[in-house]
Design a protein around this motif. Structure first.
Motif, PDB file in Angstrom:
ATOM      1  N   LYS A 213       0.635  -1.344   0.174  1.00  0.00           N
ATOM      2  CA  LYS A 213       0.010  -0.030  -0.025  1.00  0.00           C
ATOM      3  C   LYS A 213       0.961   1.342  -0.079  1.00  0.00           C
ATOM      4  N   GLN A 214       1.905   1.411   0.784  1.00  0.00           N
ATOM      5  CA  GLN A 214       2.716   2.460   1.029  1.00  0.00           C
ATOM      6  C   GLN A 214       3.869   2.447  -0.134  1.00  0.00           C
ATOM      7  N   ASP A 215       4.396   1.508  -0.370  1.00  0.00           N
ATOM      8  CA  ASP A 215       5.821   1.606  -1.069  1.00  0.00           C
ATOM      9  C   ASP A 215       5.782   0.857  -2.479  1.00  0.00           C
ATOM     10  N   ALA A 216       4.871   0.133  -2.957  1.00  0.00           N
ATOM     11  CA  ALA A 216       5.219  -0.761  -4.124  1.00  0.00           C
ATOM     12  C   ALA A 216       4.811   0.435  -5.323  1.00  0.00           C
ATOM     13  N   LEU A 217       5.656   0.139  -6.328  1.00  0.00           N
ATOM     14  CA  LEU A 217       5.472   1.025  -7.459  1.00  0.00           C
ATOM     15  C   LEU A 217       3.986   0.297  -8.027  1.00  0.00           C
ATOM     16  N   VAL A 218       3.913  -0.699  -8.180  1.00  0.00           N
ATOM     17  CA  VAL A 218       2.510  -1.688  -8.740  1.00  0.00           C
ATOM     18  C   VAL A 218       2.276  -2.670  -8.071  1.00  0.00           C
ATOM     19  N   THR A 219       0.899  -3.011  -8.035  1.00  0.00           N
ATOM     20  CA  THR A 219       0.733  -4.235  -7.132  1.00  0.00           C
ATOM     21  C   THR A 219      -0.264  -5.219  -8.010  1.00  0.00           C
ATOM     22  N   GLU A 220      -0.445  -6.487  -7.641  1.00  0.00           N
ATOM     23  CA  GLU A 220      -1.194  -7.354  -8.324  1.00  0.00           C
ATOM     24  C   GLU A 220      -2.762  -7.372  -7.964  1.00  0.00           C
ATOM     25  N   GLY A 221      -2.910  -7.197  -6.779  1.00  0.00           N
ATOM     26  CA  GLY A 221      -4.175  -7.396  -6.364  1.00  0.00           C
ATOM     27  C   GLY A 221      -4.877  -8.805  -6.171  1.00  0.00           C
TER      28      GLY A 221
END
Length: 271
Positions: A213-221
């Protein structure tokens, strides 16, 4: 003589009584089933510890076997050294089955470990420079997962999947000429200082103080097949103890625990 006979009778009855008591205790012990489950790290081990009391009420002694790498849990399960394991997603399990002629089977998906791309230097994926080094786990299922995540966010383009997994050969467009560094899963966190970006799960990002939530450039879900899943063998998948464990791990208590302690880093895969 009569007194002697009476005393002998009393002793024999007393000994018989003690024997009956011991047999009763033994029977009680035999009713408790020990269930060995191999796992690796938090929150996997925490979930297993959380359900121990509930299983104990059902006559099951849950023994959590914490191992040190992501190969041992499947090897131990296939060799019947443990009854189940809890550390992997189904594509990883399927890869193990193919490579080892094993019969591991998924029992119940428990949570989505929200995969993400992390960088020590850059704040968005668009900031990654041409030729940036992106580290990812080197097993085929996680290469597939990493490439899918990057393609999901248009960092690369992949051709239509024809096999079980995407491989580097399926990258048809890489405008930024990213360099992909494949390393052992347990080495990913160490690459955070050296690579331009690292693709990893929350479990390996957390020791670095990073969250999706705070640090990832993009996430998978959660629209994927990569939920962390309780796994057993084909020969014991229907065992009562395994089914009771699956039920306990998908209880409202476990869901509440994940929501309160892991927010979006471990998203429940059950209602």
């Amino acid at each position: 003589m009569k007194k002697l006979m009476m005393m002998l009778t009393i002793v024999v009855l007393a000994l018989a009584g003690c024997g009956n008591s011991d047999n009763s205790d033994t029977g009680s012990t035999e009713e408790t089933k020990t269930l060995k489950v191999a796992s690796l790290i938090k929150p996997m081990t925490e979930i297993l510890d959380l359900v121990k009391p509930q299983l104990k009420e059902d006559g099951i002694n849950l023994e959590v076997v914490v191992l040190s790498d992501n190969v041992q849990p499947n090897s131990a399960l296939a060799a019947k050294e443990v009854d189940a394991n809890f550390f992997q997603h189904v594509p990883y399990m399927e890869e193990f089955n193919r490579n080892n002629d094993a019969n591991l089977v998924p029992i119940e998906p428990i949570y989505f470990a929200n995969y993400g791309v992390y960088s020590k230097e850059y704040k968005s994926i668009d900031q990654l420079p041409k030729g940036a080094v992106i580290a990812m786990a080197n097993d085929v299922s996680n290469i597939d997962r990493s490439l899918s995540l990057l393609a999901q966010h248009d960092a690369i383009k992949l051709k239509k999947k024809t096999g079980s997994y995407y491989t580097m050969k399926d990258v048809v467009e890489n405008k930024q000429d990213y360099k992909f560094k494949e390393v052992d899963l347990l080495m990913l966190a160490r690459l955070y200082d050296d690579a331009d970006a690292v693709v990893m799960t929350p479990a390996y990002a957390a020791p670095l103080g990073l969250t999706p939530k705070q640090d990832a450039l993009v996430t998978e879900g959660i629209e994927n097949d990569f939920a962390i899943t309780l796994v057993a063998r084909k020969d014991n998948q229907d065992a009562e103890a395994i089914q009771k464990l699956a039920k306990a791990m998908t209880s409202p208590e476990v869901k509440k625990f994940l929501e309160e302690n892991y927010d979006e880093t471990a998203i429940p895969a059950f209602n």
